[in-house]
Design a protein around this motif. Structure first.
Motif, PDB file in Angstrom:
ATOM      1  N   MET A 128      17.538  30.034  44.573  1.00  0.00           N
ATOM      2  CA  MET A 128      17.523  30.815  46.123  1.00  0.00           C
ATOM      3  C   MET A 128      15.746  31.241  46.253  1.00  0.00           C
ATOM      4  SD  MET A 128      19.248  33.888  47.306  1.00  0.00           S
ATOM      5  CE  MET A 128      21.040  32.812  47.997  1.00  0.00           C
ATOM      6  N   GLY A 129      15.143  31.212  47.198  1.00  0.00           N
ATOM      7  CA  GLY A 129      13.971  31.330  47.760  1.00  0.00           C
ATOM      8  C   GLY A 129      12.658  30.771  47.043  1.00  0.00           C
ATOM      9  N   GLY A 130      12.878  31.337  46.154  1.00  0.00           N
ATOM     10  CA  GLY A 130      10.708  31.013  45.112  1.00  0.00           C
ATOM     11  C   GLY A 130      10.380  32.330  44.225  1.00  0.00           C
ATOM     12  N   ARG A 131       9.906  33.292  44.941  1.00  0.00           N
ATOM     13  CA  ARG A 131       9.040  33.933  43.901  1.00  0.00           C
ATOM     14  C   ARG A 131       9.618  35.408  43.593  1.00  0.00           C
ATOM     15  NH1 ARG A 131       8.050  39.357  45.750  1.00  0.00           N
ATOM     16  NH2 ARG A 131       9.114  38.996  48.266  1.00  0.00           N
ATOM     17  N   ARG A 132      10.746  35.180  44.551  1.00  0.00           N
ATOM     18  CA  ARG A 132      11.688  36.085  42.842  1.00  0.00           C
ATOM     19  C   ARG A 132      12.812  35.545  42.546  1.00  0.00           C
ATOM     20  NH1 ARG A 132      14.068  40.226  47.025  1.00  0.00           N
ATOM     21  NH2 ARG A 132      13.975  38.232  48.733  1.00  0.00           N
ATOM     22  N   ASP A 133      12.470  34.026  42.534  1.00  0.00           N
ATOM     23  CA  ASP A 133      14.422  33.433  41.886  1.00  0.00           C
ATOM     24  C   ASP A 133      13.816  33.245  40.548  1.00  0.00           C
ATOM     25  OD1 ASP A 133      16.533  31.419  42.310  1.00  0.00           O
ATOM     26  OD2 ASP A 133      14.818  30.282  41.097  1.00  0.00           O
ATOM     27  N   THR A 134      15.566  33.284  39.640  1.00  0.00           N
ATOM     28  CA  THR A 134      15.375  33.429  38.355  1.00  0.00           C
ATOM     29  C   THR A 134      14.064  32.310  37.965  1.00  0.00           C
ATOM     30  OG1 THR A 134      17.791  34.226  38.287  1.00  0.00           O
ATOM     31  CG2 THR A 134      17.165  32.748  36.653  1.00  0.00           C
ATOM     32  N   THR A 135      14.220  31.059  37.921  1.00  0.00           N
ATOM     33  CA  THR A 135      13.965  29.713  37.549  1.00  0.00           C
ATOM     34  C   THR A 135      12.240  30.322  37.599  1.00  0.00           C
ATOM     35  OG1 THR A 135      13.500  28.546  39.995  1.00  0.00           O
ATOM     36  CG2 THR A 135      15.764  28.570  38.270  1.00  0.00           C
ATOM     37  N   ASN A 136      11.891  31.071  38.217  1.00  0.00           N
ATOM     38  CA  ASN A 136       9.993  31.632  38.474  1.00  0.00           C
ATOM     39  C   ASN A 136       9.768  31.988  37.448  1.00  0.00           C
ATOM     40  OD1 ASN A 136       7.648  31.134  39.902  1.00  0.00           O
ATOM     41  ND2 ASN A 136       7.885  32.913  41.523  1.00  0.00           N
ATOM     42  N   VAL A 137       9.671  32.220  35.946  1.00  0.00           N
ATOM     43  CA  VAL A 137       9.034  32.983  35.079  1.00  0.00           C
ATOM     44  C   VAL A 137       8.519  30.914  34.386  1.00  0.00           C
ATOM     45  CG1 VAL A 137      11.424  34.424  34.634  1.00  0.00           C
ATOM     46  CG2 VAL A 137      11.592  32.277  33.859  1.00  0.00           C
ATOM     47  N   VAL A 138       9.006  30.396  34.536  1.00  0.00           N
ATOM     48  CA  VAL A 138       7.498  28.677  33.772  1.00  0.00           C
ATOM     49  C   VAL A 138       6.661  29.112  34.826  1.00  0.00           C
ATOM     50  CG1 VAL A 138       9.783  27.657  33.935  1.00  0.00           C
ATOM     51  CG2 VAL A 138       9.482  27.430  36.137  1.00  0.00           C
ATOM     52  N   ASP A 139       5.806  28.575  34.457  1.00  0.00           N
ATOM     53  CA  ASP A 139       4.349  28.321  33.787  1.00  0.00           C
ATOM     54  C   ASP A 139       4.452  26.772  34.320  1.00  0.00           C
ATOM     55  OD1 ASP A 139       1.440  28.113  34.206  1.00  0.00           O
ATOM     56  OD2 ASP A 139       0.876  28.377  31.682  1.00  0.00           O
ATOM     57  N   PRO A 140       4.205  26.349  35.806  1.00  0.00           N
ATOM     58  CA  PRO A 140       4.322  24.401  36.256  1.00  0.00           C
ATOM     59  C   PRO A 140       2.918  23.753  35.948  1.00  0.00           C
ATOM     60  CG  PRO A 140       4.939  26.221  38.001  1.00  0.00           C
ATOM     61  CD  PRO A 140       4.543  26.890  36.585  1.00  0.00           C
ATOM     62  N   ALA A 141       3.299  22.750  35.420  1.00  0.00           N
ATOM     63  CA  ALA A 141       1.839  21.872  35.381  1.00  0.00           C
ATOM     64  C   ALA A 141       2.183  21.181  36.765  1.00  0.00           C
ATOM     65  CB  ALA A 141       2.349  20.771  34.773  1.00  0.00           C
ATOM     66  N   LEU A 142       3.324  21.135  37.684  1.00  0.00           N
ATOM     67  CA  LEU A 142       3.161  20.435  39.540  1.00  0.00           C
ATOM     68  C   LEU A 142       4.155  21.595  39.914  1.00  0.00           C
ATOM     69  CD1 LEU A 142       2.268  18.636  41.070  1.00  0.00           C
ATOM     70  CD2 LEU A 142       4.181  17.372  40.674  1.00  0.00           C
ATOM     71  N   CYS A 143       3.525  22.003  40.936  1.00  0.00           N
ATOM     72  CA  CYS A 143       4.931  23.021  41.923  1.00  0.00           C
ATOM     73  C   CYS A 143       5.074  21.547  43.258  1.00  0.00           C
ATOM     74  CB  CYS A 143       4.396  23.671  42.582  1.00  0.00           C
ATOM     75  SG  CYS A 143       4.933  24.947  41.237  1.00  0.00           S
ATOM     76  N   ALA A 144       6.103  21.709  44.186  1.00  0.00           N
ATOM     77  CA  ALA A 144       6.380  21.189  45.032  1.00  0.00           C
ATOM     78  C   ALA A 144       7.600  22.020  46.117  1.00  0.00           C
ATOM     79  CB  ALA A 144       7.367  19.629  44.234  1.00  0.00           C
ATOM     80  N   ILE A 145       7.447  21.683  47.368  1.00  0.00           N
ATOM     81  CA  ILE A 145       7.307  22.761  48.551  1.00  0.00           C
ATOM     82  C   ILE A 145       8.356  21.480  49.147  1.00  0.00           C
ATOM     83  CG2 ILE A 145       8.099  24.318  49.533  1.00  0.00           C
ATOM     84  CD1 ILE A 145       5.743  25.730  48.721  1.00  0.00           C
ATOM     85  N   THR A 146       9.688  20.969  49.224  1.00  0.00           N
ATOM     86  CA  THR A 146      10.289  20.638  50.498  1.00  0.00           C
ATOM     87  C   THR A 146      10.424  21.003  51.592  1.00  0.00           C
ATOM     88  OG1 THR A 146      12.532  21.233  49.725  1.00  0.00           O
ATOM     89  CG2 THR A 146      11.834  18.696  48.654  1.00  0.00           C
TER      90      THR A 146
END
Length: 430
Positions: free
Chosen positions: A139-157
Motif C-alpha cells: 500500500m502506498g510506497g514511502r511507508r510501505d513495508t516493502t520499502n526497505v530494499v535497495d532496488p536496481a529498478l523502480c516502476a510506478i504504474t
C-alpha cells in the motif's frame, strides 16, 4: 500446519495496516538483514496494474532463463501465492518454518501481520539463489513495508484514488506516497499518469537524481491491429497482444517492456524472443479472467460466459467499461450482467458508474467473512445511485441462479468488485 501458524499470527498481530518502517526494520536486523541479501530488485508501486506488471516481468524473465523471486499481495485462494521462490510457489513446510522462525525471533514485540509475513518472504528469498527479485508494494510506497530494499529498478504504474483512508484523498499526496519508493540513482520506469501525479514523481526524482523513463516521454506505446508497438530512442518493437485481456493491458505490457529495456542496460540478457514469449504466456488470475471450467461455469446454459475481475476503484471501473464497450461491438454481442460485492472502504458508486450504462442489471452478493463490506442491500443502494438495476442475493450461486431464472440466456456475466471476492469465487469454482 501453515494455516494454523497464519491464524496464530493474525491473532497475535491483528492490526493488518499500520504504515511505517520502524517495526520491520527492527525485525529484519534481528533476522540477519535478509533484505540485503536479495538478487537485483525491481520494486513496483502504483494504484492499478501493479500485479499485472509483476506477472509480465516474471514471464519475460523466466522466458529468458532467469529465476525470479516474486512477492505480491493479497493472495486469492492460498497465502502461498504471495511468495514465489526462484520460480515456484513456496511450499507449505518451508513457509511454516520461516513464519515460525520470524515469530520466535520477534518474541511478541509490536509488529503487523503484513510486516512479519514480509520478513518471512525476504528470509525465504535470501536462502535460495535467484537472478532477480520482483516486489509489489502492499500500500502506498514511502511507508510501505516493502520499502526497505535497495532496488536496481523502480516502476510506478498509473496512480489513482484508492486506500484514501490511509493515503489521503488528494492525488498529489497519494502520488507523493507512491513516489516514496524512488531511491537515489536507481532508474525508474513510469507508466501512464495524470498530469498532477507526473509532476509529483518528477519533483521527487529530481531531488534524488533518479533517471526517469516515462510513458509518453522517453518511451511510447501505440496499439496495432495484431498487438502494439513499443518505441523508445534506442528500441522499436512490434509485439503481439498480451495474453491478459483488456485494452488497459497494452499499457501494462508496454510498461513491462520499458522495464526490460532498463534491465538490459543493467546487463540482463532478456532478448526480443523472451519478451514475446512472456507476453503470450503470462498468467494473472482474476484480472478479466474468463472462467472456462468448474462447477460455476458448468451450471450455466450453453452460450453463456462467466468472467472474473478483482478491480475495485473508479479507474478499474473505467477499464472494465472499455472492455464492455468492445464486447458490445461483437457481431452478436451477449447482454452483460454484473455480480459484485465490495468493501466499505471502496467507492462503490465510483466503481459502478462507468459500468452502469453497459450492464443490463446487477446482483449484489455477501462478502467473504473477515472483511468490512457492504451488505447486499447496501451494495444495491450504491448501484441504484448510478442508475443500475440491482437485486440483493444470498451468495454467488444464488446470484447466478436468479439471473438465469429472470433474464433471457445466453448472457455474459462479470463477477467483480474485489480481489477478496474473486478469491472466494476461484475457491468455490475449484
Amino acid at each position: 500446519m501453515t494455516e494454523a501458524i497464519l491464524q496464530r499470527l493474525m491473532q497475535l498481530y491483528p492490526r493488518a495496516i499500520d504504515l511505517g518502517l520502524e517495526r520491520i526494520e527492527r525485525l529484519l536486523v534481528e533476522m540477519g538483514s535478509p533484505h540485503k541479501k536479495l538478487p537485483p530488485v525491481v520494486h513496483i508501486a502504483g494504484t492499478n496494474g501493479k500485479g499485472s506488471l509483476v506477472a509480465y516481468l516474471r514471464a519475460m524473465s523466466e522466458a529468458a532463463g532467469y529465476r525470479a523471486h516474486v512477492y505480491t499481495s493479497p493472495h486469492l485462494v492460498r497465502f502461498n501465492e504471495r511468495i514465489r521462490v526462484a520460480g515456484r510457489l513456496i511450499e507449505d513446510d518451508e513457509l511454516a518454518a520461516v513464519l515460525t522462525e520470524c515469530e520466535e525471533v520477534n518474541a511478541g514485540k509490536p509488529i503487523t501481520f503484513f510486516e512479519i509475513t514480509t520478513v518471512a518472504a525476504f528470509v525465504a528469498f535470501a536462502r535460495v539463489p535467484a537472478d532477480i527479485a520482483i516486489l509489489e508494494v502492499g500500500m502506498g510506497g514511502r511507508r510501505d513495508t516493502t520499502n526497505v530494499v535497495d532496488p536496481a529498478l523502480c516502476a510506478i504504474t498509473p496512480i489513482g484514488y484508492d486506500h484514501t483512508g490511509f493515503l489521503g484523498d488528494r492525488l498529489e499526496g497519494i502520488a507523493a506516497e507512491k513516489a516514496g519508493i524512488l531511491k537515489h540513482g536507481a532508474p525508474a520506469v513510469i507508466g501512464r499518469q495524470r498530469e498532477v501525479s507526473a509532476e509529483v514523481i518528477a519533483a521527487q526524482a529530481a531531488k534524488l537524481g533518479v533517471p526517469l523513463f516515462r510513458m509518453g516521454r522517453e518511451w511510447q506505446m501505440a496499439p496495432a491491429e495484431a498487438g502494439f508497438r513499443y518505441e523508445s530512442d534506442l528500441l522499436t518493437l512490434d509485439l503481439p497482444a498480451p495474453a491478459l485481456v483488456g485494452a488497459h493491458q497494452l499499457d501494462n505490457a508496454a510498461t513491462a517492456v520499458a522495464c526490460i529495456e532498463r534491465l538490459r542496460a543493467a546487463k540482463f540478457a532478456i532478448d526480443d524472443k523472451a519478451i514475446r514469449a512472456g507476453l503470450t504466456s503470462v498468467e494473472w488470475p482474476a484480472r478479466l479472467q474468463k472462467l472456462t471450467r468448474g462447477p460455476l461455469v458448468e451450471a450455466l446454459p450453453p452460450g453463456c460466459e462467466l468472467w472474473l475481475d478483482g478491480g475495485h476503484n473508479e479507474d478499474c471501473g473505467i477499464a472494465l467499461a472499455r472492455m464492455a464497450s468492445d464486447w458490445a461491438k461483437e457481431p452478436a454481442p451477449l447482454p452483460l450482467y454484473l455480480v459484485f460485492g465490495m468493501l466499505t472502504t471502496k467507492d462503490a458508486s465510483g466503481f459502478l458508474r462507468p459500468l452502469a450504462r453497459h450492464a443490463q442489471a446487477a446482483r449484489a452478493v455477501p462478502f467473504p467473512e473477515g472483511h468490512s463490506a457492504y451488505t447486499p442491500v447496501e451494495a444495491c443502494a450504491k448501484a441504484t445511485e448510478v442508475g443500475l438495476d440491482c437485486v440483493p442475493t444470498n451468495d454467488i450461486g444464488a446470484a447466478l441462479e436468479d439471473l438465469l431464472a429472470t433474464q433471457p440466456a445466453p448472457m455474459r456475466i462479470l463477477i467483480c468488485g474485489s480481489l477478496y471476492l474473486a478469491g472466494a469465487v476461484l475457491a468455490r469454482n475449484g
